[in-house]
Design a protein around this motif. Structure first.
Motif, PDB file in Angstrom:
ATOM      1  N   PHE A 146      43.031 -20.274  14.189  1.00  0.00           N
ATOM      2  CA  PHE A 146      43.215 -21.606  14.751  1.00  0.00           C
ATOM      3  C   PHE A 146      44.697 -21.950  14.896  1.00  0.00           C
ATOM      4  O   PHE A 146      45.499 -21.729  13.999  1.00  0.00           O
ATOM      5  CB  PHE A 146      42.514 -22.660  13.887  1.00  0.00           C
ATOM      6  CG  PHE A 146      41.018 -22.509  13.900  1.00  0.00           C
ATOM      7  CD1 PHE A 146      40.286 -22.881  15.005  1.00  0.00           C
ATOM      8  CD2 PHE A 146      40.360 -21.958  12.823  1.00  0.00           C
ATOM      9  CE1 PHE A 146      38.920 -22.724  15.038  1.00  0.00           C
ATOM     10  CE2 PHE A 146      38.997 -21.790  12.838  1.00  0.00           C
ATOM     11  CZ  PHE A 146      38.269 -22.178  13.951  1.00  0.00           C
ATOM     12  N   GLY A 147      45.045 -22.519  16.049  1.00  0.00           N
ATOM     13  CA  GLY A 147      46.409 -22.948  16.304  1.00  0.00           C
ATOM     14  C   GLY A 147      47.357 -21.841  16.706  1.00  0.00           C
ATOM     15  O   GLY A 147      48.561 -22.056  16.756  1.00  0.00           O
ATOM     16  N   VAL A 148      46.843 -20.654  17.022  1.00  0.00           N
ATOM     17  CA  VAL A 148      47.690 -19.522  17.393  1.00  0.00           C
ATOM     18  C   VAL A 148      47.849 -19.494  18.910  1.00  0.00           C
ATOM     19  O   VAL A 148      46.871 -19.614  19.645  1.00  0.00           O
ATOM     20  CB  VAL A 148      47.075 -18.197  16.893  1.00  0.00           C
ATOM     21  CG1 VAL A 148      47.891 -17.019  17.365  1.00  0.00           C
ATOM     22  CG2 VAL A 148      46.972 -18.208  15.390  1.00  0.00           C
ATOM     23  N   LYS A 149      49.076 -19.361  19.361  1.00  0.00           N
ATOM     24  CA  LYS A 149      49.359 -19.249  20.790  1.00  0.00           C
ATOM     25  C   LYS A 149      50.067 -17.928  21.051  1.00  0.00           C
ATOM     26  O   LYS A 149      50.960 -17.532  20.300  1.00  0.00           O
ATOM     27  CB  LYS A 149      50.251 -20.390  21.256  1.00  0.00           C
ATOM     28  CG  LYS A 149      49.585 -21.731  21.253  1.00  0.00           C
ATOM     29  CD  LYS A 149      50.499 -22.787  21.817  1.00  0.00           C
ATOM     30  CE  LYS A 149      49.806 -24.130  21.791  1.00  0.00           C
ATOM     31  NZ  LYS A 149      50.673 -25.170  22.337  1.00  0.00           N
ATOM     32  N   THR A 150      49.662 -17.260  22.114  1.00  0.00           N
ATOM     33  CA  THR A 150      50.346 -16.037  22.515  1.00  0.00           C
ATOM     34  C   THR A 150      51.625 -16.417  23.248  1.00  0.00           C
ATOM     35  O   THR A 150      51.859 -17.590  23.557  1.00  0.00           O
ATOM     36  CB  THR A 150      49.457 -15.189  23.434  1.00  0.00           C
ATOM     37  OG1 THR A 150      49.191 -15.934  24.623  1.00  0.00           O
ATOM     38  CG2 THR A 150      48.156 -14.812  22.752  1.00  0.00           C
ATOM     39  N   SER A 151      52.455 -15.439  23.539  1.00  0.00           N
ATOM     40  CA  SER A 151      53.703 -15.703  24.266  1.00  0.00           C
ATOM     41  C   SER A 151      53.413 -16.291  25.644  1.00  0.00           C
ATOM     42  O   SER A 151      54.121 -17.176  26.108  1.00  0.00           O
ATOM     43  CB  SER A 151      54.518 -14.419  24.402  1.00  0.00           C
ATOM     44  OG  SER A 151      54.908 -13.950  23.139  1.00  0.00           O
ATOM     45  N   ALA A 152      52.374 -15.794  26.300  1.00  0.00           N
ATOM     46  CA  ALA A 152      52.012 -16.305  27.627  1.00  0.00           C
ATOM     47  C   ALA A 152      51.588 -17.768  27.547  1.00  0.00           C
ATOM     48  O   ALA A 152      51.949 -18.579  28.401  1.00  0.00           O
ATOM     49  CB  ALA A 152      50.907 -15.456  28.224  1.00  0.00           C
ATOM     50  N   GLU A 153      50.792 -18.128  26.517  1.00  0.00           N
ATOM     51  CA  GLU A 153      50.349 -19.512  26.364  1.00  0.00           C
ATOM     52  C   GLU A 153      51.502 -20.433  25.987  1.00  0.00           C
ATOM     53  O   GLU A 153      51.499 -21.608  26.343  1.00  0.00           O
ATOM     54  CB  GLU A 153      49.258 -19.600  25.299  1.00  0.00           C
ATOM     55  CG  GLU A 153      47.973 -18.919  25.687  1.00  0.00           C
ATOM     56  CD  GLU A 153      46.990 -18.829  24.532  1.00  0.00           C
ATOM     57  OE1 GLU A 153      45.799 -18.677  24.818  1.00  0.00           O
ATOM     58  OE2 GLU A 153      47.408 -18.897  23.365  1.00  0.00           O
ATOM     59  N   ALA A 154      52.475 -19.901  25.255  1.00  0.00           N
ATOM     60  CA  ALA A 154      53.623 -20.710  24.839  1.00  0.00           C
ATOM     61  C   ALA A 154      54.679 -20.819  25.932  1.00  0.00           C
ATOM     62  O   ALA A 154      55.639 -21.570  25.804  1.00  0.00           O
ATOM     63  CB  ALA A 154      54.236 -20.118  23.575  1.00  0.00           C
TER      64      ALA A 154
END
Length: 91
Positions: free
Chosen positions: A24-32
């Motif tokens: 939960f709450g993890v974002k990949t580099s693309a999402e960030a």
């Protein structure tokens, strides 16, 4: 129940809760919106905060442990309620 047993059960709840909380709450580099670092997986987290994971895990583990201890004290769910093969309890 002894305090050492209670501590051991809490540690089990905490260690299982880590795996519940991690995704939960993890974002990949693309999402960030950041640039992908060569040599890392596409799905790897952009940044990782151990403090957030520890706090969230402690909250979840404490709530689950409180439910466990309340059930232990008041006996809401016991072996008789989970025994579906017992003909005497059949309705």
């Amino acid at each position: 129940m002894r305090w050492t047993s209670m501590l051991a059960i809490y540690i089990l709840f905490w260690s299982f809760s880590v795996f519940l909380v991690l995704p939960f709450g993890v974002k990949t580099s693309a999402e960030a919106g950041a640039e992908h670092v060569p040599g890392t997986a596409e799905s790897s987290p952009h940044e990782f905060s151990l403090k957030k994971v520890v706090v969230r895990t402690t909250i979840v583990a404490t709530l689950l442990y409180a439910l466990f201890m309340a059930n232990y004290e008041f006996g809401w769910v016991n072996t008789q309620t989970l025994d579906y093969a017992d003909a005497a309890n059949a309705v």
